[in-house]
Scaffold this motif. Sequence first.
Motif, mmCIF file in Angstrom:
data_model
loop_
_atom_site.group_PDB
_atom_site.id
_atom_site.type_symbol
_atom_site.label_atom_id
_atom_site.label_comp_id
_atom_site.label_asym_id
_atom_site.label_seq_id
_atom_site.Cartn_x
_atom_site.Cartn_y
_atom_site.Cartn_z
ATOM 1 N N CYS A 116 68.732 39.998 56.059
ATOM 2 C CA CYS A 116 68.369 38.910 55.355
ATOM 3 C C CYS A 116 67.951 37.699 55.924
ATOM 4 C CB CYS A 116 69.653 38.257 55.091
ATOM 5 S SG CYS A 116 69.950 36.390 54.439
ATOM 6 N N GLU A 117 66.781 37.695 55.315
ATOM 7 C CA GLU A 117 65.659 36.656 56.237
ATOM 8 C C GLU A 117 65.134 35.470 55.614
ATOM 9 O OE1 GLU A 117 61.094 37.579 56.514
ATOM 10 O OE2 GLU A 117 60.664 36.753 58.406
ATOM 11 N N CYS A 118 64.981 34.097 56.180
ATOM 12 C CA CYS A 118 64.865 33.008 55.608
ATOM 13 C C CYS A 118 63.817 32.685 55.008
ATOM 14 C CB CYS A 118 65.361 31.723 56.607
ATOM 15 S SG CYS A 118 64.541 30.029 55.310
ATOM 16 N N ALA A 119 62.840 32.508 53.655
ATOM 17 C CA ALA A 119 61.937 32.561 53.351
ATOM 18 C C ALA A 119 60.873 32.162 54.553
ATOM 19 C CB ALA A 119 61.542 32.295 51.911
ATOM 20 N N ALA A 120 61.868 31.048 55.058
ATOM 21 C CA ALA A 120 61.318 29.854 55.880
ATOM 22 C C ALA A 120 61.045 30.530 57.393
ATOM 23 C CB ALA A 120 61.186 28.656 55.892
ATOM 24 N N ASN A 121 61.763 31.734 57.631
ATOM 25 C CA ASN A 121 61.351 32.075 58.983
ATOM 26 C C ASN A 121 59.609 32.248 59.616
ATOM 27 O OD1 ASN A 121 62.368 33.166 61.309
ATOM 28 N ND2 ASN A 121 62.166 35.487 60.637
ATOM 29 N N THR A 122 59.618 31.876 60.655
ATOM 30 C CA THR A 122 58.468 31.386 61.310
ATOM 31 C C THR A 122 57.301 30.727 60.603
ATOM 32 O OG1 THR A 122 58.203 33.618 61.442
ATOM 33 C CG2 THR A 122 56.610 33.299 62.060
ATOM 34 N N GLY A 123 57.720 29.470 59.411
ATOM 35 C CA GLY A 123 57.381 29.023 59.238
ATOM 36 C C GLY A 123 56.737 27.799 59.882
ATOM 37 N N MET A 124 57.233 27.482 60.954
ATOM 38 C CA MET A 124 56.555 26.703 61.549
ATOM 39 C C MET A 124 55.172 26.457 62.637
ATOM 40 S SD MET A 124 60.046 26.252 61.318
ATOM 41 C CE MET A 124 60.968 26.818 63.259
ATOM 42 N N PRO A 218 69.087 42.525 48.459
ATOM 43 C CA PRO A 218 68.303 43.097 49.376
ATOM 44 C C PRO A 218 66.858 43.354 49.596
ATOM 45 C CG PRO A 218 69.484 44.598 48.108
ATOM 46 C CD PRO A 218 69.668 43.567 47.442
ATOM 47 N N GLY A 219 66.071 42.895 50.178
ATOM 48 C CA GLY A 219 64.497 42.762 50.448
ATOM 49 C C GLY A 219 63.868 41.020 50.581
ATOM 50 N N TRP A 220 64.640 40.228 49.359
ATOM 51 C CA TRP A 220 64.563 39.235 48.431
ATOM 52 C C TRP A 220 65.237 37.666 49.702
ATOM 53 C CZ3 TRP A 220 64.187 38.766 42.543
ATOM 54 C CH2 TRP A 220 63.796 40.039 41.993
ATOM 55 N N GLU A 221 64.543 36.786 49.851
ATOM 56 C CA GLU A 221 64.311 35.763 50.518
ATOM 57 C C GLU A 221 66.037 35.600 50.846
ATOM 58 O OE1 GLU A 221 61.932 32.581 48.985
ATOM 59 O OE2 GLU A 221 62.800 32.397 47.257
ATOM 60 N N GLY A 222 66.297 34.829 51.695
ATOM 61 C CA GLY A 222 67.720 34.718 52.255
ATOM 62 C C GLY A 222 67.840 33.661 51.168
ATOM 63 N N ASN A 223 67.492 32.369 50.572
ATOM 64 C CA ASN A 223 67.848 31.882 50.032
ATOM 65 C C ASN A 223 68.778 31.939 48.585
ATOM 66 O OD1 ASN A 223 67.169 29.287 47.425
ATOM 67 N ND2 ASN A 223 67.566 28.709 49.510
ATOM 68 N N LEU A 224 67.967 33.260 47.869
ATOM 69 C CA LEU A 224 68.863 33.494 46.767
ATOM 70 C C LEU A 224 69.896 34.793 47.113
ATOM 71 C CD1 LEU A 224 65.647 35.371 46.431
ATOM 72 C CD2 LEU A 224 66.671 34.092 44.337
ATOM 73 N N TRP A 225 70.437 34.386 48.352
ATOM 74 C CA TRP A 225 71.929 35.314 48.444
ATOM 75 C C TRP A 225 72.834 34.650 49.298
ATOM 76 C CZ3 TRP A 225 71.990 40.178 52.935
ATOM 77 C CH2 TRP A 225 70.695 40.894 52.712
ATOM 78 N N VAL A 226 73.263 33.894 47.959
ATOM 79 C CA VAL A 226 74.545 32.839 47.887
ATOM 80 C C VAL A 226 75.307 32.596 48.270
ATOM 81 C CG1 VAL A 226 75.154 31.653 45.360
ATOM 82 C CG2 VAL A 226 72.896 31.809 45.216
ATOM 83 N N LYS A 227 75.978 31.916 49.123
ATOM 84 C CA LYS A 227 77.145 31.661 50.072
ATOM 85 C C LYS A 227 78.279 31.363 47.833
ATOM 86 C CE LYS A 227 75.426 29.965 53.306
ATOM 87 N NZ LYS A 227 74.894 29.367 54.667
#
Lengths: 392, 339
Positions: A116-124, A218-227
């Motif tokens: 699970c990877e946040c779409a903003a990973n490495t965004g900075m 799976p494979g899609w940005e973490g924001n979709l992985w609704v908690k």
Amino acid sequence: TPDPLITEIQPWAQVFGDGVDATPYGLPIEYESDVIRRNVEWLTADTTSSINFTPIHALDGTITPQGCAFERHHSGAIELRKQDYRLMVNGLVDTPLVFTYDDLERFPRENHVYFCECAANTGMEWAGAQLNGAQFTHGMIHNMEYTGVSLRTILNEAGLGAAGDLADKWVYVEGADASSNGRSIPMEKALDDVLVAFKANGEALRKEHGYPVRLVVPGWEGNLWVKWLRRIEVMDGPVESREETSKYTDTLEDGTSRKWTWVMDAKSVITSPSPQAPITHGHGSLVITGLAWSGHGAITRVDVSKDGGVTWETARLAKPGEKMALTRFYLDTEWNGEEMLLQARAMDETGYVQPTKDQLREVRGENSIYHNNCIQTWHVMPNGEAENVEVS
Amino acid sequence: MSKFPKLIGGAALLASTAVLTTEALANGKLGLGREALPEEIAAWDVDIRPDGQGLPVGSGSVADGEMLFSDNCAACHGEFAEGVDNWPELAGGEGTLADEDPVKTVGSYWPYLSTAWDYVHRSMPYGSAQTLTDDEVYAIVAYILYSNFLVEDDFVLSNENFLDVEMPNADGFIIDDRAEAEYAQWRTEPCMSDCKDSVEITMRASVLNVTPEDEASADTGEAEVVQVAAAAEPAVDPALVEAGEKVFGKCKACHQVGEGAKNRSGPILNGILGADIASVDGFRYSKTLAEMDGVWTEEALAGFLADPRGYAKGTKMSFAGLKKEDDIAAVTAYLSTFE
């Protein structure tokens, strides 16, 4: 000279250690107390709508322990008891249904390992080398073994007859917390591999990861992985919620923005040596290691460069890559104090090759925020310390 | 499915259940869950679509919105929706999307007005979600439009004219085109040697020096402070303090306590018990609180926490209040540990 740790009797070899039950649920030993999530205070206005980072520089293997797996909340991590949990399926279904937590455990279960990877990973890092450590540049990722029910099974229980042609249908998923974080997912993906998960790495999800139930996409940005997943609505179009318009859209150089950029492209990073994991053992044999992953499928190959991308050698994968899961790679090598510009470059089963920062910037500019899967460079100095740098 | 004949044979099973199970099994269903009731669906299914589907009947004016925004939103987003500190700015930024630092606001970036209504209604005010009425949401959204110069000051937004509002960046989005723009050119056999002529370091993270120092030690420091403070107040029940810390989770979005606490959208609460009302330096209080005499006794605090806007009409604190007396006692005990 003889080592006193060997020649002298040590206290731990003489007296008792802890009995069983000293810690009914164990935590890491105190000597590992630096292996923790960390946040970057200046990134967000407060910690309830914020993110922290997995200490990937200090981990090995591929499974992320829940206790140090990154957190991302939009309104804080809530406490929701299983008894109070309800999941509603409504919209274009034959029968709108409400499930309890116990109901979910009566469906046939599946087990899968996914990152699970946040779409903003490495965004900075879009505009340049900024944060000094793999934890901060690449730590918005974790990889767990999930147990849950396929979303397909749950949608089928409510019946998709009412939806008619499924080709242009969507599901909207939302959480029970105050942000409710709704996202729209095309039906094709919903019926493919999405999981309604309640266990991770064998035990209940942690509060910060959506206890008692979260979505796994799976494979899609973490924001979709609704908690704290509370509702799934079958719809004839996307909601275009705040999280899929204002955020999680990628602005290109000309000011237009890409939307629905769900898939996380192939990416890798060397976790050690790295700025938080310098070489401390002197010259001779050195293990260079890192992680690689792709939202398009399995990692097939990882190359490592020690000279900033002039020459590359193919690393050893600890295991054959698995679809949408982290792959550990190793380069067993020798180091004698020479400066290194370490890079890793992943390839996945579709033949996609992880791009350089310059390749990405050429297509996207520097304002995309999300989906930065560039090749990362660590400058290892003669004293073994490392720094996040950019190279020509 | 092998247990199906046993179920039919079970004398205790009602006939109707057996029929339902038969039908369910015929469709590959397990017969789990129960039918959602219309009022349950109505309570949770509140999403608003770009075409306005889901919007309730209602309306709100820019003028009303300005007042509501000031009370409920301005603490984070600024009086003119310009954003405070790191909190999102909601207005301005038109024509900046291709700049080096684009300013993305409801006016400059958001493609659909439905998103603003849906988000304000569902997730705002921050830390007090779903406390606004439908008309209040219409008014606040109207004010956000006004602060972006998209409507005049006499504008009234309603479900009827909702789709008439034109969003400037409605055509600013394309559907993910990475497959065409990127994948085709990056799915090639990678270079393994002599890949470039020379390599130079062009940028170093240490120059910026924005990486956090190890917080592990800082965290320990804070924990010690709390313990010392708690030890100095033996009269306070530790279990109650612990419970109060949990309750304080509801306050944390706006209020900080402990060493290094700063005023955020709410004032710091160190030493609040026994302090003069509205006396934290550097915090801009509502007129009501600023003019209130007296000190925060336990009774005063309890009254305020139970019904902030009833106790101090006009307070900027958008919190709805603590319903349970136990929670108030607990959070008061917790706050008493911060000198």
